[in-house]
Scaffold this active site. Structure first.
Site, PDB file in Angstrom:
ATOM      1  N   GLY A 180       0.904  -1.199   0.051  1.00 14.44           N
ATOM      2  CA  GLY A 180      -0.014   0.058  -0.057  1.00 14.44           C
ATOM      3  C   GLY A 180       0.864   1.067  -0.065  1.00 14.44           C
ATOM      4  O   GLY A 180       1.920   1.040   0.644  1.00 14.44           O
ATOM      5  N   HIS A 240      -2.893   7.377   6.732  1.00 16.02           N
ATOM      6  CA  HIS A 240      -1.723   8.399   6.320  1.00 16.02           C
ATOM      7  C   HIS A 240      -2.529   9.679   5.816  1.00 16.02           C
ATOM      8  O   HIS A 240      -1.829  10.761   5.840  1.00 16.02           O
ATOM      9  CB  HIS A 240      -1.212   7.666   5.091  1.00 16.02           C
ATOM     10  N   GLN A 269       2.889   9.812   1.174  1.00 13.01           N
ATOM     11  CA  GLN A 269       4.181   9.278   1.370  1.00 13.01           C
ATOM     12  C   GLN A 269       5.173   9.626   0.188  1.00 13.01           C
ATOM     13  O   GLN A 269       6.454   9.433   0.399  1.00 13.01           O
ATOM     14  CB  GLN A 269       4.118   7.524   1.452  1.00 13.01           C
ATOM     15  N   CYS A 272       5.401  -0.267   7.241  1.00 13.85           N
ATOM     16  CA  CYS A 272       5.072   0.775   6.523  1.00 13.85           C
ATOM     17  C   CYS A 272       6.687   1.196   5.770  1.00 13.85           C
ATOM     18  O   CYS A 272       7.559   1.483   6.441  1.00 13.85           O
ATOM     19  CB  CYS A 272       4.734   1.910   7.303  1.00 13.85           C
ATOM     20  N   LEU A 273       6.241   1.842   4.357  1.00 11.38           N
ATOM     21  CA  LEU A 273       7.507   2.074   3.650  1.00 11.38           C
ATOM     22  C   LEU A 273       7.961   3.359   4.276  1.00 11.38           C
ATOM     23  O   LEU A 273       9.066   3.689   3.875  1.00 11.38           O
ATOM     24  CB  LEU A 273       6.886   2.243   2.296  1.00 11.38           C
ATOM     25  N   HIS A 315      -4.811   1.220   7.290  1.00 15.50           N
ATOM     26  CA  HIS A 315      -3.357   1.895   7.460  1.00 15.50           C
ATOM     27  C   HIS A 315      -3.381   3.131   6.439  1.00 15.50           C
ATOM     28  O   HIS A 315      -2.484   4.026   6.898  1.00 15.50           O
ATOM     29  CB  HIS A 315      -2.346   0.741   7.150  1.00 15.50           C
ATOM     30  N   GLU A 316      -3.817   2.790   5.103  1.00 12.08           N
ATOM     31  CA  GLU A 316      -3.482   3.880   4.188  1.00 12.08           C
ATOM     32  C   GLU A 316      -4.316   4.940   4.640  1.00 12.08           C
ATOM     33  O   GLU A 316      -3.629   6.315   4.432  1.00 12.08           O
ATOM     34  CB  GLU A 316      -3.750   3.335   2.716  1.00 12.08           C
TER      35      GLU A 316
HETATM   36 NI    NI Z   1       2.282   3.041   5.647  1.00  8.85          NI
END
Ligand code: NI
Length: 162
Positions: free
Chosen positions: A44, A134, A49, A88-89, A130-131
């Site tokens: 995701g 963000h 991000q 998470c990236l 989760h996304e």
């Molecule tokens: Ni994330």
């Protein structure tokens, strides 16, 4: 392809604004996001991000189609919560179990500007939540207990120094 912003970047803490124009630029941004996400082995990726404070994200889970969510809203969350390991990236290399609703209903628009509703459970429900966080300036570490959060952030800092 985009560089992915990591924890500490201001843009990850902002409340993103709704997308108003479903144009070619948005679609090419989304295409490039899929490339960046796959390069990072993520499932995701949300616009903040990559430094864009707008309300959209993409998801690609193994065995599923790539999905784009623009201006998403949760319309239902199940009362029962489940633990699921998240990463998470933007906080690469660390993982922790997060407690969230197991089943959700989400309403959003796709990249062509078509609205859709989706009911999800399991990993897909998890990644959507989760996304969505963000887009509201929330990282998964914010949802951990103080003790676990400190441990995870220490692990992350150690990794960054190595
Ligand atoms: Ni994330």
């Amino acid at each position: 392809m985009f560089d992915i912003y990591t924890i500490g970047a201001e843009v990850l803490r902002q409340t993103a604004v709704p997308v108003s124009d479903f144009n070619d630029q948005l679609r090419s941004t989304i295409e490039a996001m899929f490339v960046s996400m796959e390069r990072g082995h993520g499932i995701g990726l949300a616009a903040p991000q990559i430094g864009i404070s707008q309300r959209f994200f993409i998801i690609k889970i193994e065995g599923d189609i790539g999905r784009t969510f623009i201006n998403p809203e949760l319309v239902l969350t199940s009362p029962e919560l489940v633990d699921y390991e998240e990463g998470c990236l933007s906080i690469p290399g660390v993982y922790a179990k997060v407690n969230r609703p197991g089943t959700i209903k989400v309403q959003a628009w796709n990249e062509k500007g078509r609205p859709f509703n989706l009911e999800a459970d399991g990993l897909l429900a998890r990644v959507i939540q989760h996304e969505l966080d963000h887009l509201n300036g929330v990282l998964f570490t914010d949802r951990l207990s103080e003790r676990v959060r400190q441990r995870v952030l220490e692990q992350y800092e150690k990794r960054m120094r190595a």
